[in-house]
Design an enzyme around this catalytic site. Structure first.
Site, short mmCIF file in Angstrom:
data_model
loop_
_atom_site.label_atom_id
_atom_site.label_comp_id
_atom_site.label_asym_id
_atom_site.label_seq_id
_atom_site.Cartn_x
_atom_site.Cartn_y
_atom_site.Cartn_z
N THR A 133 0.91 -1.12 0.00
CA THR A 133 0.00 0.00 0.00
C THR A 133 0.95 1.17 0.00
O THR A 133 2.14 0.99 0.21
CB THR A 133 -0.84 -0.09 1.30
N GLN A 161 -7.64 -6.92 -3.89
CA GLN A 161 -8.26 -6.44 -2.66
C GLN A 161 -9.37 -7.35 -2.14
O GLN A 161 -9.76 -7.25 -0.98
CB GLN A 161 -8.86 -5.05 -2.94
N ASP A 186 -9.16 -8.84 1.25
CA ASP A 186 -9.44 -8.11 2.48
C ASP A 186 -10.83 -8.41 3.03
O ASP A 186 -11.15 -8.02 4.16
CB ASP A 186 -9.28 -6.59 2.28
N SER A 208 -10.94 -2.30 5.52
CA SER A 208 -9.54 -1.88 5.36
C SER A 208 -8.96 -1.51 6.72
O SER A 208 -9.68 -1.29 7.69
CB SER A 208 -9.50 -0.66 4.44
N1 GLY Z 1 -5.19 -3.74 1.74
C1 GLY Z 1 -4.81 -3.29 3.00
C2 GLY Z 1 -5.88 -2.52 3.70
O1 GLY Z 1 -6.73 -1.94 3.05
O2 GLY Z 1 -5.90 -2.49 4.90
#
Ligand code: GLY
Length: 578
Positions: A386, A425, A428, A457
Protein backbone atom coordinates in the site's frame (compact mmCIF):
# COMPACT_ATOMS: atom_id res chain seq x y z
CA UNK A 1 20.09 25.25 3.90
CA UNK A 2 21.46 22.19 5.64
CA UNK A 3 19.32 20.52 8.25
CA UNK A 4 20.42 19.22 11.60
CA UNK A 5 21.12 15.48 11.30
CA UNK A 6 20.61 13.00 14.11
CA UNK A 7 22.83 9.91 14.17
CA UNK A 8 19.81 7.97 12.92
CA UNK A 9 19.40 10.31 9.99
CA UNK A 10 23.05 9.97 9.02
CA UNK A 11 22.71 6.19 8.98
CA UNK A 12 19.54 6.43 6.90
CA UNK A 13 21.28 8.73 4.45
CA UNK A 14 24.31 6.49 4.08
CA UNK A 15 22.12 3.45 3.58
CA UNK A 16 20.27 5.13 0.77
CA UNK A 17 23.49 6.43 -0.70
CA UNK A 18 24.96 2.95 -1.04
CA UNK A 19 21.73 1.41 -2.26
CA UNK A 20 20.88 3.95 -4.86
CA UNK A 21 21.90 7.30 -6.17
CA UNK A 22 22.44 9.94 -3.58
CA UNK A 23 20.84 11.24 -0.46
CA UNK A 24 20.35 14.75 0.76
CA UNK A 25 19.20 16.41 3.93
CA UNK A 26 19.28 19.84 2.38
CA UNK A 27 16.24 21.73 1.13
CA UNK A 28 14.94 19.87 -1.90
CA UNK A 29 15.82 20.74 -5.44
CA UNK A 30 12.60 20.24 -7.41
CA UNK A 31 13.95 20.18 -10.96
CA UNK A 32 12.88 16.75 -12.19
CA UNK A 33 15.35 14.58 -14.03
CA UNK A 34 13.70 11.14 -14.26
CA UNK A 35 16.99 9.42 -15.10
CA UNK A 36 19.03 10.92 -12.30
CA UNK A 37 17.54 11.87 -8.98
CA UNK A 38 18.36 11.67 -5.32
CA UNK A 39 16.49 10.72 -2.17
CA UNK A 40 15.84 13.14 0.70
CA UNK A 41 14.58 11.90 4.03
CA UNK A 42 13.97 15.33 5.56
CA UNK A 43 12.90 18.55 3.90
CA UNK A 44 11.93 21.89 5.41
CA UNK A 45 10.30 24.95 3.95
CA UNK A 46 7.86 27.80 4.54
CA UNK A 47 5.48 27.26 1.63
CA UNK A 48 4.51 23.61 1.44
CA UNK A 49 5.71 20.03 1.67
CA UNK A 50 5.21 16.58 0.19
CA UNK A 51 6.26 13.17 1.43
CA UNK A 52 5.64 10.03 -0.64
CA UNK A 53 7.07 6.62 -1.46
CA UNK A 54 9.12 7.76 -4.47
CA UNK A 55 11.38 10.76 -5.17
CA UNK A 56 9.89 11.44 -8.62
CA UNK A 57 6.35 11.45 -7.24
CA UNK A 58 7.28 13.81 -4.39
CA UNK A 59 9.07 16.07 -6.88
CA UNK A 60 5.97 16.15 -9.11
CA UNK A 61 3.90 17.15 -6.07
CA UNK A 62 6.31 19.91 -5.13
CA UNK A 63 6.35 21.24 -8.70
CA UNK A 64 2.54 21.44 -8.63
CA UNK A 65 2.62 23.35 -5.33
CA UNK A 66 5.20 25.72 -6.81
CA UNK A 67 2.98 26.28 -9.87
CA UNK A 68 0.26 27.60 -7.57
CA UNK A 69 -1.61 24.36 -7.00
CA UNK A 70 -2.89 23.55 -3.54
CA UNK A 71 -2.42 20.35 -1.52
CA UNK A 72 -5.36 18.70 -3.34
CA UNK A 73 -3.82 19.43 -6.76
CA UNK A 74 -0.55 17.98 -5.53
CA UNK A 75 -2.29 14.92 -4.06
CA UNK A 76 -3.89 14.15 -7.44
CA UNK A 77 -0.60 14.61 -9.30
CA UNK A 78 1.40 12.55 -6.79
CA UNK A 79 -1.05 9.64 -6.93
CA UNK A 80 -0.90 9.63 -10.72
CA UNK A 81 2.90 9.79 -10.62
CA UNK A 82 3.06 6.89 -8.14
CA UNK A 83 0.92 4.85 -10.56
CA UNK A 84 3.79 5.22 -13.03
CA UNK A 85 7.01 5.24 -10.99
CA UNK A 86 5.95 2.95 -8.12
CA UNK A 87 3.96 0.19 -9.81
CA UNK A 88 4.12 -2.20 -6.86
CA UNK A 89 1.62 -0.06 -4.91
CA UNK A 90 0.92 3.21 -6.73
CA UNK A 91 -2.06 2.52 -8.93
CA UNK A 92 -4.92 3.20 -11.28
CA UNK A 93 -6.29 -0.31 -10.68
CA UNK A 94 -6.64 -0.15 -6.89
CA UNK A 95 -8.36 2.05 -4.36
CA UNK A 96 -7.85 4.04 -1.19
CA UNK A 97 -8.92 6.83 1.10
CA UNK A 98 -8.26 10.56 1.31
CA UNK A 99 -8.53 12.54 4.52
CA UNK A 100 -8.08 16.30 4.39
CA UNK A 101 -8.55 19.51 6.31
CA UNK A 102 -9.17 22.57 4.17
CA UNK A 103 -8.05 26.14 4.66
CA UNK A 104 -11.67 26.96 5.51
CA UNK A 105 -11.58 24.39 8.34
CA UNK A 106 -13.65 21.71 6.61
CA UNK A 107 -12.64 18.13 7.34
CA UNK A 108 -12.98 15.86 4.31
CA UNK A 109 -12.99 12.07 3.84
CA UNK A 110 -13.17 10.56 0.35
CA UNK A 111 -13.76 6.82 0.06
CA UNK A 112 -12.49 5.31 -3.18
CA UNK A 113 -12.15 1.78 -1.84
CA UNK A 114 -12.72 -1.04 -4.34
CA UNK A 115 -16.09 -2.83 -4.40
CA UNK A 116 -16.91 -6.49 -4.88
CA UNK A 117 -18.16 -7.14 -8.43
CA UNK A 118 -21.91 -7.59 -8.91
CA UNK A 119 -21.55 -11.31 -9.51
CA UNK A 120 -19.39 -11.86 -6.40
CA UNK A 121 -20.80 -14.31 -3.88
CA UNK A 122 -20.19 -14.89 -0.19
CA UNK A 123 -18.48 -18.27 -0.70
CA UNK A 124 -16.75 -17.60 -4.02
CA UNK A 125 -13.34 -18.57 -2.61
CA UNK A 126 -14.51 -21.83 -0.98
CA UNK A 127 -14.71 -25.32 -2.47
CA UNK A 128 -17.84 -27.50 -2.35
CA UNK A 129 -16.89 -28.70 1.14
CA UNK A 130 -16.54 -25.13 2.39
CA UNK A 131 -12.74 -25.15 2.50
CA UNK A 132 -10.83 -22.04 1.35
CA UNK A 133 -9.39 -22.36 -2.16
CA UNK A 134 -5.85 -21.22 -1.48
CA UNK A 135 -4.70 -18.31 -3.61
CA UNK A 136 -7.96 -17.51 -5.39
CA UNK A 137 -8.60 -14.37 -3.37
CA UNK A 138 -4.94 -13.31 -3.71
CA UNK A 139 -3.82 -14.06 -7.27
CA UNK A 140 -5.01 -13.11 -10.72
CA UNK A 141 -8.14 -11.40 -12.05
CA UNK A 142 -10.58 -13.18 -9.70
CA UNK A 143 -8.91 -11.48 -6.73
CA UNK A 144 -9.65 -7.98 -8.06
CA UNK A 145 -12.32 -5.67 -6.76
CA UNK A 146 -13.77 -2.91 -8.94
CA UNK A 147 -11.05 -0.21 -8.89
CA UNK A 148 -11.79 3.13 -7.22
CA UNK A 149 -8.64 5.21 -7.64
CA UNK A 150 -9.63 7.11 -10.80
CA UNK A 151 -13.04 8.00 -9.32
CA UNK A 152 -11.20 9.13 -6.17
CA UNK A 153 -8.96 11.46 -8.19
CA UNK A 154 -11.95 13.08 -9.87
CA UNK A 155 -13.77 13.43 -6.52
CA UNK A 156 -10.72 15.23 -5.16
CA UNK A 157 -10.70 17.62 -8.12
CA UNK A 158 -13.55 19.69 -6.64
CA UNK A 159 -11.09 20.94 -3.98
CA UNK A 160 -8.25 21.58 -6.44
CA UNK A 161 -7.29 24.76 -8.27
CA UNK A 162 -5.47 23.68 -11.44
CA UNK A 163 -6.88 22.00 -14.56
CA UNK A 164 -6.73 18.18 -14.46
CA UNK A 165 -4.64 18.25 -17.66
CA UNK A 166 -1.81 19.97 -15.77
CA UNK A 167 -1.96 17.41 -12.96
CA UNK A 168 -1.80 14.33 -15.18
CA UNK A 169 0.80 15.59 -17.68
CA UNK A 170 3.90 14.82 -15.57
CA UNK A 171 2.73 11.21 -15.28
CA UNK A 172 2.09 10.91 -19.00
CA UNK A 173 5.65 12.14 -19.59
CA UNK A 174 7.11 9.70 -17.05
CA UNK A 175 5.23 6.79 -18.60
CA UNK A 176 6.01 7.77 -22.20
CA UNK A 177 9.66 8.76 -21.87
CA UNK A 178 10.51 6.45 -19.00
CA UNK A 179 12.45 6.89 -15.79
CA UNK A 180 15.33 5.16 -13.99
CA UNK A 181 14.10 2.54 -11.55
CA UNK A 182 15.49 2.22 -8.05
CA UNK A 183 17.38 -0.75 -6.70
CA UNK A 184 14.42 -1.91 -4.63
CA UNK A 185 12.00 -1.64 -7.57
CA UNK A 186 14.45 -3.73 -9.64
CA UNK A 187 14.52 -6.35 -6.88
CA UNK A 188 10.76 -6.63 -6.55
CA UNK A 189 10.22 -6.64 -10.32
CA UNK A 190 12.70 -9.52 -10.53
CA UNK A 191 11.07 -11.49 -7.75
CA UNK A 192 7.64 -11.19 -9.46
CA UNK A 193 8.56 -12.20 -13.03
CA UNK A 194 6.89 -15.62 -12.75
CA UNK A 195 3.78 -14.07 -11.23
CA UNK A 196 3.45 -11.51 -14.04
CA UNK A 197 3.66 -14.36 -16.58
CA UNK A 198 1.19 -16.48 -14.67
CA UNK A 199 -1.47 -13.92 -13.79
CA UNK A 200 -1.44 -11.56 -16.81
CA UNK A 201 -2.98 -12.88 -20.01
CA UNK A 202 -0.86 -10.67 -22.28
CA UNK A 203 2.81 -9.78 -22.12
CA UNK A 204 3.74 -6.70 -20.08
CA UNK A 205 6.62 -4.23 -19.90
CA UNK A 206 7.42 -5.55 -16.43
CA UNK A 207 8.58 -8.88 -17.90
CA UNK A 208 12.20 -8.82 -19.03
CA UNK A 209 14.62 -11.52 -20.18
CA UNK A 210 17.62 -10.21 -18.27
CA UNK A 211 17.13 -9.27 -14.60
CA UNK A 212 16.16 -5.67 -13.88
CA UNK A 213 18.95 -3.52 -12.41
CA UNK A 214 18.95 -0.20 -10.58
CA UNK A 215 18.97 2.69 -13.12
CA UNK A 216 17.33 0.62 -15.90
CA UNK A 217 14.78 2.76 -17.76
CA UNK A 218 11.15 1.67 -17.45
CA UNK A 219 9.04 2.94 -20.36
CA UNK A 220 5.27 2.26 -20.20
CA UNK A 221 3.69 3.19 -23.55
CA UNK A 222 0.36 1.46 -22.92
CA UNK A 223 0.04 3.12 -19.54
CA UNK A 224 0.84 6.47 -21.19
CA UNK A 225 -2.01 5.89 -23.65
CA UNK A 226 -4.38 5.08 -20.78
CA UNK A 227 -3.36 8.29 -19.00
CA UNK A 228 -3.84 10.27 -22.23
CA UNK A 229 -7.35 8.81 -22.62
CA UNK A 230 -8.13 9.82 -19.02
CA UNK A 231 -6.73 13.31 -19.73
CA UNK A 232 -8.96 13.60 -22.82
CA UNK A 233 -12.16 11.91 -21.65
CA UNK A 234 -11.94 12.08 -17.86
CA UNK A 235 -13.12 9.25 -15.62
CA UNK A 236 -15.68 8.24 -18.26
CA UNK A 237 -12.86 6.57 -20.18
CA UNK A 238 -11.90 4.43 -17.19
CA UNK A 239 -15.41 3.44 -16.13
CA UNK A 240 -17.33 3.37 -19.42
CA UNK A 241 -14.92 3.85 -22.29
CA UNK A 242 -11.91 2.18 -23.88
CA UNK A 243 -10.09 1.51 -20.60
CA UNK A 244 -13.23 -0.09 -19.14
CA UNK A 245 -13.43 -2.29 -22.22
CA UNK A 246 -9.79 -3.36 -21.81
CA UNK A 247 -10.33 -4.22 -18.12
CA UNK A 248 -13.35 -6.36 -18.96
CA UNK A 249 -11.47 -8.09 -21.80
CA UNK A 250 -8.72 -8.97 -19.29
CA UNK A 251 -11.39 -10.32 -16.93
CA UNK A 252 -12.88 -12.49 -19.66
CA UNK A 253 -9.47 -13.93 -20.62
CA UNK A 254 -8.47 -14.49 -16.97
CA UNK A 255 -11.81 -15.63 -15.48
CA UNK A 256 -12.30 -12.52 -13.39
CA UNK A 257 -15.70 -11.07 -12.49
CA UNK A 258 -15.55 -7.31 -13.13
CA UNK A 259 -18.13 -6.33 -15.79
CA UNK A 260 -18.86 -3.15 -17.76
CA UNK A 261 -21.84 -2.63 -15.48
CA UNK A 262 -19.69 -2.94 -12.35
CA UNK A 263 -17.37 -0.26 -13.70
CA UNK A 264 -20.21 2.04 -14.77
CA UNK A 265 -21.81 1.64 -11.32
CA UNK A 266 -18.63 2.47 -9.38
CA UNK A 267 -18.76 5.64 -7.31
CA UNK A 268 -16.35 7.29 -4.90
CA UNK A 269 -18.13 8.61 -1.80
CA UNK A 270 -17.47 11.66 0.30
CA UNK A 271 -18.11 10.55 3.88
CA UNK A 272 -18.21 12.26 7.25
CA UNK A 273 -14.70 11.86 8.68
CA UNK A 274 -14.16 10.12 12.00
CA UNK A 275 -12.87 12.63 14.56
CA UNK A 276 -11.89 12.41 18.20
CA UNK A 277 -9.84 14.33 20.73
CA UNK A 278 -6.52 13.34 22.27
CA UNK A 279 -5.11 15.64 24.93
CA UNK A 280 -6.09 18.88 23.25
CA UNK A 281 -5.45 17.61 19.73
CA UNK A 282 -8.15 16.78 17.21
CA UNK A 283 -7.55 13.54 15.28
CA UNK A 284 -9.25 13.30 11.87
CA UNK A 285 -9.43 9.97 10.05
CA UNK A 286 -11.40 7.68 7.80
CA UNK A 287 -14.68 6.08 8.86
CA UNK A 288 -15.89 2.63 7.70
CA UNK A 289 -15.05 0.80 5.49
CA UNK A 290 -11.69 1.56 7.09
CA UNK A 291 -11.26 0.16 10.56
CA UNK A 292 -8.16 2.35 10.99
CA UNK A 293 -9.57 5.39 12.79
CA UNK A 294 -11.92 3.46 15.03
CA UNK A 295 -9.02 1.21 16.07
CA UNK A 296 -6.89 4.29 16.74
CA UNK A 297 -9.70 5.90 18.73
CA UNK A 298 -10.05 2.83 20.96
CA UNK A 299 -6.29 2.44 21.42
CA UNK A 300 -5.62 6.13 22.04
CA UNK A 301 -8.51 6.50 24.49
CA UNK A 302 -7.08 3.58 26.50
CA UNK A 303 -3.64 5.19 26.78
CA UNK A 304 -4.88 8.79 27.14
CA UNK A 305 -5.64 8.79 30.86
CA UNK A 306 -2.76 6.56 31.93
CA UNK A 307 0.04 9.12 31.52
CA UNK A 308 1.99 7.03 29.08
CA UNK A 309 4.40 9.93 28.52
CA UNK A 310 5.75 9.47 32.05
CA UNK A 311 6.27 5.71 31.54
CA UNK A 312 8.97 6.48 28.97
CA UNK A 313 9.46 5.65 25.30
CA UNK A 314 9.46 1.87 24.74
CA UNK A 315 9.65 1.18 28.47
CA UNK A 316 8.21 -2.30 29.19
CA UNK A 317 5.32 -0.61 31.01
CA UNK A 318 4.40 1.64 28.04
CA UNK A 319 4.79 -1.13 25.46
CA UNK A 320 2.62 -3.51 27.49
CA UNK A 321 -0.13 -0.93 27.76
CA UNK A 322 -0.02 -0.21 24.02
CA UNK A 323 0.01 -3.91 23.11
CA UNK A 324 -2.96 -4.71 25.36
CA UNK A 325 -4.91 -1.77 23.94
CA UNK A 326 -4.13 -3.00 20.40
CA UNK A 327 -5.14 -6.58 21.25
CA UNK A 328 -8.59 -5.53 22.49
CA UNK A 329 -9.26 -3.14 19.60
CA UNK A 330 -8.39 -5.82 17.01
CA UNK A 331 -10.71 -8.34 18.71
CA UNK A 332 -13.54 -5.86 18.10
CA UNK A 333 -12.38 -5.36 14.50
CA UNK A 334 -12.73 -9.07 13.77
CA UNK A 335 -16.25 -9.23 15.15
CA UNK A 336 -17.98 -5.98 14.34
CA UNK A 337 -16.29 -4.04 11.56
CA UNK A 338 -17.19 -4.03 7.86
CA UNK A 339 -18.74 -1.80 5.19
CA UNK A 340 -21.31 0.25 7.09
CA UNK A 341 -23.31 0.71 3.86
CA UNK A 342 -24.08 -3.03 4.10
CA UNK A 343 -23.90 -4.04 7.77
CA UNK A 344 -24.70 -2.23 10.97
CA UNK A 345 -21.37 -1.31 12.55
CA UNK A 346 -21.91 -0.20 16.16
CA UNK A 347 -19.44 2.68 15.90
CA UNK A 348 -21.09 4.77 18.63
CA UNK A 349 -20.92 1.95 21.15
CA UNK A 350 -17.37 0.95 20.19
CA UNK A 351 -16.26 4.58 20.67
CA UNK A 352 -18.04 5.02 23.97
CA UNK A 353 -15.77 6.03 26.86
CA UNK A 354 -17.41 3.63 29.34
CA UNK A 355 -17.24 0.72 26.90
CA UNK A 356 -13.55 1.35 26.17
CA UNK A 357 -12.72 1.66 29.87
CA UNK A 358 -14.49 -1.62 30.58
CA UNK A 359 -12.43 -3.39 27.90
CA UNK A 360 -9.36 -2.98 30.14
CA UNK A 361 -10.93 -4.32 33.33
CA UNK A 362 -8.92 -7.57 33.12
CA UNK A 363 -5.64 -5.72 32.38
CA UNK A 364 -2.84 -6.69 34.77
CA UNK A 365 0.35 -4.63 34.77
CA UNK A 366 3.37 -6.84 34.06
CA UNK A 367 1.32 -9.79 32.79
CA UNK A 368 0.15 -10.59 29.25
CA UNK A 369 -3.61 -11.13 28.75
CA UNK A 370 -3.83 -14.19 26.46
CA UNK A 371 -5.97 -13.56 23.37
CA UNK A 372 -8.06 -16.67 24.08
CA UNK A 373 -9.54 -14.91 27.10
CA UNK A 374 -10.04 -11.61 25.26
CA UNK A 375 -13.30 -11.87 23.35
CA UNK A 376 -14.71 -9.08 21.30
CA UNK A 377 -16.44 -6.66 23.71
CA UNK A 378 -20.04 -7.25 24.71
CA UNK A 379 -21.90 -4.42 23.05
CA UNK A 380 -25.51 -5.56 23.43
CA UNK A 381 -26.69 -5.59 20.10
CA UNK A 382 -17.72 -4.15 13.82
CA UNK A 383 1.85 -7.08 2.03
CA UNK A 384 1.38 -5.58 2.59
CA UNK A 385 1.79 -3.15 -0.23
CA UNK A 386 0.00 0.00 0.00
CA UNK A 387 1.41 3.49 -0.21
CA UNK A 388 0.84 6.76 1.56
CA UNK A 389 1.34 10.41 0.71
CA UNK A 390 1.19 13.42 3.01
CA UNK A 391 0.92 16.95 1.62
CA UNK A 392 0.44 20.39 3.17
CA UNK A 393 0.31 23.82 1.59
CA UNK A 394 0.83 27.42 2.70
CA UNK A 395 -2.89 28.18 2.32
CA UNK A 396 -3.72 25.90 5.25
CA UNK A 397 -4.85 22.77 3.36
CA UNK A 398 -3.54 19.38 4.48
CA UNK A 399 -4.13 16.14 2.59
CA UNK A 400 -3.39 12.58 3.70
CA UNK A 401 -3.96 9.77 1.18
CA UNK A 402 -3.38 6.04 1.53
CA UNK A 403 -3.89 4.01 -1.62
CA UNK A 404 -3.32 0.36 -2.37
CA UNK A 405 -3.30 -2.61 -4.72
CA UNK A 406 -3.24 -4.73 -1.52
CA UNK A 407 -0.31 -7.14 -2.08
CA UNK A 408 2.92 -6.22 -3.91
CA UNK A 409 1.81 -5.50 -7.52
CA UNK A 410 -1.74 -6.47 -6.41
CA UNK A 411 -3.13 -9.42 -8.35
CA UNK A 412 -0.01 -9.27 -10.59
CA UNK A 413 -2.50 -8.98 -13.46
CA UNK A 414 -1.62 -6.21 -15.89
CA UNK A 415 -4.62 -5.11 -17.97
CA UNK A 416 -3.72 -6.10 -21.53
CA UNK A 417 -3.42 -3.01 -23.77
CA UNK A 418 -3.85 -0.63 -20.82
CA UNK A 419 -0.56 -1.21 -18.97
CA UNK A 420 -1.65 -0.99 -15.34
CA UNK A 421 -1.96 -3.52 -12.57
CA UNK A 422 -5.19 -4.61 -10.91
CA UNK A 423 -5.63 -5.00 -7.18
CA UNK A 424 -6.10 -8.22 -5.20
CA UNK A 425 -8.26 -6.44 -2.66
CA UNK A 426 -10.95 -9.16 -2.51
CA UNK A 427 -8.62 -10.87 -0.01
CA UNK A 428 -9.44 -8.11 2.48
CA UNK A 429 -12.93 -9.58 2.81
CA UNK A 430 -13.37 -12.38 5.28
CA UNK A 431 -13.56 -15.25 2.78
CA UNK A 432 -14.73 -17.53 5.60
CA UNK A 433 -15.21 -16.72 9.31
CA UNK A 434 -11.95 -17.32 11.15
CA UNK A 435 -9.80 -17.86 8.02
CA UNK A 436 -6.91 -15.35 8.10
CA UNK A 437 -6.20 -13.11 5.11
CA UNK A 438 -2.68 -12.27 3.88
CA UNK A 439 -2.19 -10.06 6.94
CA UNK A 440 -3.27 -12.83 9.30
CA UNK A 441 -6.41 -10.81 10.10
CA UNK A 442 -9.61 -12.70 10.65
CA UNK A 443 -13.15 -11.45 10.25
CA UNK A 444 -16.70 -12.62 10.44
CA UNK A 445 -20.13 -11.88 9.00
CA UNK A 446 -19.68 -8.09 9.10
CA UNK A 447 -16.90 -8.40 6.53
CA UNK A 448 -18.36 -11.24 4.42
CA UNK A 449 -18.40 -10.81 0.62
CA UNK A 450 -21.52 -9.32 -0.98
CA UNK A 451 -22.03 -7.78 -4.43
CA UNK A 452 -21.13 -4.07 -4.46
CA UNK A 453 -19.80 -4.17 -0.89
CA UNK A 454 -16.45 -2.62 0.07
CA UNK A 455 -13.95 -4.84 1.87
CA UNK A 456 -12.82 -3.79 5.35
CA UNK A 457 -9.54 -1.88 5.36
CA UNK A 458 -6.94 -0.89 7.94
CA UNK A 459 -5.72 2.15 6.02
CA UNK A 460 -5.46 5.17 8.29
CA UNK A 461 -4.71 8.42 6.50
CA UNK A 462 -4.73 10.84 9.43
CA UNK A 463 -4.53 14.55 10.18
CA UNK A 464 -3.90 15.87 13.68
CA UNK A 465 -5.06 19.41 14.43
CA UNK A 466 -3.57 21.57 17.15
CA UNK A 467 -5.30 24.88 17.91
CA UNK A 468 -7.66 23.98 15.05
CA UNK A 469 -4.84 24.11 12.47
CA UNK A 470 -3.19 21.12 10.74
CA UNK A 471 -0.25 20.00 12.88
CA UNK A 472 0.58 16.46 11.68
CA UNK A 473 -0.27 14.85 8.33
CA UNK A 474 0.53 11.17 8.62
CA UNK A 475 -0.05 7.68 7.27
CA UNK A 476 1.70 4.50 6.21
CA UNK A 477 1.28 1.25 4.28
CA UNK A 478 1.45 -2.05 6.17
CA UNK A 479 -1.93 -3.85 6.18
CA UNK A 480 -3.13 -4.42 9.73
CA UNK A 481 0.01 -2.76 11.12
CA UNK A 482 -1.16 0.58 9.67
CA UNK A 483 -3.28 1.88 12.58
CA UNK A 484 -0.77 0.76 15.19
CA UNK A 485 2.12 2.39 13.29
CA UNK A 486 0.23 5.69 12.84
CA UNK A 487 -0.77 5.55 16.53
CA UNK A 488 2.86 5.04 17.63
CA UNK A 489 4.12 7.83 15.36
CA UNK A 490 1.61 10.29 16.84
CA UNK A 491 2.27 9.16 20.42
CA UNK A 492 6.03 9.43 19.85
CA UNK A 493 5.54 13.13 19.11
CA UNK A 494 2.77 14.08 21.53
CA UNK A 495 3.74 11.92 24.51
CA UNK A 496 7.42 11.05 24.11
CA UNK A 497 8.38 14.48 22.71
CA UNK A 498 10.36 13.03 19.84
CA UNK A 499 11.46 14.87 16.74
CA UNK A 500 9.38 14.17 13.65
CA UNK A 501 12.34 12.26 12.19
CA UNK A 502 12.72 9.98 15.20
CA UNK A 503 8.96 9.47 15.55
CA UNK A 504 8.88 8.03 12.04
CA UNK A 505 12.12 6.08 12.09
CA UNK A 506 12.17 4.63 15.59
CA UNK A 507 11.31 0.91 15.58
CA UNK A 508 7.67 -0.10 15.83
CA UNK A 509 5.75 -3.08 17.23
CA UNK A 510 2.27 -4.45 16.65
CA UNK A 511 -0.39 -6.72 18.16
CA UNK A 512 -3.63 -7.66 16.37
CA UNK A 513 -5.32 -10.06 18.85
CA UNK A 514 -4.82 -13.06 16.56
CA UNK A 515 -2.25 -14.43 16.10
CA UNK A 516 -1.41 -13.88 19.78
CA UNK A 517 2.06 -12.44 19.31
CA UNK A 518 3.81 -9.09 19.42
CA UNK A 519 5.34 -8.39 16.05
CA UNK A 520 8.56 -6.43 16.66
CA UNK A 521 10.88 -4.71 14.26
CA UNK A 522 14.47 -6.00 14.21
CA UNK A 523 15.73 -2.75 15.75
CA UNK A 524 13.69 -3.16 18.95
CA UNK A 525 16.30 -3.60 21.72
CA UNK A 526 16.72 -7.13 23.05
CA UNK A 527 16.31 -5.81 26.61
CA UNK A 528 12.73 -4.80 25.81
CA UNK A 529 12.06 -8.14 24.13
CA UNK A 530 13.34 -9.97 27.23
CA UNK A 531 11.02 -7.87 29.42
CA UNK A 532 8.07 -8.76 27.18
CA UNK A 533 8.93 -12.46 27.37
CA UNK A 534 9.13 -12.22 31.16
CA UNK A 535 5.57 -10.80 31.18
CA UNK A 536 4.34 -13.76 29.12
CA UNK A 537 4.35 -12.29 25.60
CA UNK A 538 5.43 -14.19 22.51
CA UNK A 539 7.33 -12.03 20.03
CA UNK A 540 8.00 -12.46 16.33
CA UNK A 541 10.65 -10.37 14.64
CA UNK A 542 10.10 -8.74 11.27
CA UNK A 543 12.57 -6.61 9.27
CA UNK A 544 10.27 -3.61 8.85
CA UNK A 545 6.95 -2.26 10.04
CA UNK A 546 5.45 0.57 8.00
CA UNK A 547 6.83 3.25 5.73
CA UNK A 548 5.48 6.37 7.30
CA UNK A 549 5.19 9.71 5.53
CA UNK A 550 4.83 12.61 7.95
CA UNK A 551 4.53 16.37 7.69
CA UNK A 552 4.75 18.48 10.83
CA UNK A 553 3.52 22.04 10.58
CA UNK A 554 4.43 24.86 12.90
CA UNK A 555 2.05 27.80 12.43
CA UNK A 556 3.42 31.26 13.18
CA UNK A 557 0.24 33.29 13.24
CA UNK A 558 -2.69 32.75 10.87
CA UNK A 559 -0.98 32.80 7.51
CA UNK A 560 2.64 31.85 8.04
CA UNK A 561 3.96 28.37 8.78
CA UNK A 562 7.05 26.22 8.60
CA UNK A 563 6.77 22.70 7.22
CA UNK A 564 8.93 19.71 8.07
CA UNK A 565 8.47 16.68 5.80
CA UNK A 566 9.84 13.29 6.82
CA UNK A 567 10.11 10.29 4.50
CA UNK A 568 10.56 6.91 6.16
CA UNK A 569 14.10 5.53 6.13
CA UNK A 570 12.66 2.07 5.40
CA UNK A 571 12.24 2.60 1.63
CA UNK A 572 12.95 4.92 -1.30
CA UNK A 573 10.53 7.39 0.26
CA UNK A 574 11.30 11.04 -0.41
CA UNK A 575 10.53 14.28 1.39
CA UNK A 576 10.30 17.57 -0.49
CA UNK A 577 9.53 21.11 0.67
CA UNK A 578 10.01 24.72 -0.36
N1 GLY B 1 -5.19 -3.74 1.74
C1 GLY B 1 -4.81 -3.29 3.00
C2 GLY B 1 -5.88 -2.52 3.70
O1 GLY B 1 -6.73 -1.94 3.05
O2 GLY B 1 -5.90 -2.49 4.90
Amino acid sequence: MKQHMTSGSIIACLLVHFLFISCSFAQSDTSINPYHYSISKIAKGNHGAVSSAHPLASMVGLAILKQGGNAFDAAIAVQLALAVVYPNAGNLGGGGFLVAHTKSSKSVAIDFREKAPGSATRDMYLDSLGNPLVGLSEDGPLSSGVPGTVAGLFSTLRYALLPFQDLIQPSIDLAEKGFAITESEAETLNSHQDDFRKYSTETTVFIKKEPWKAHDTLIQKELAQTLIRIREHGMKDFYQGETARLIVEEMKRGNGKISMQDLANYNAIERTPMTFKYKGHQIIGMPMPSSGSLLMLQIMKIVEDRDIGKMGFQSPEAVQLMVEAERRAFADRAEYMGDADFVKVPVKKLSDAGYIKNRMKDYVTGKATPSNIVSPGDINPESEETTHLSIADRYGNAVSVTTTLNGLYGSRTVVGGAGFLLNNQMDDFSIKPGVPNIYGAIGKEANAIAPGKRMLSSMSPTIVLKNNKPYLVVGTPGGTTIPTTVFQTIINIIEFRQSAFDAVNNPKFHHQWLPDQVLVEEEIPSKLINSLHAMGYKTTTTPEIGRTELIKINWKGKKSASFEAIADKRGDDHAAAF
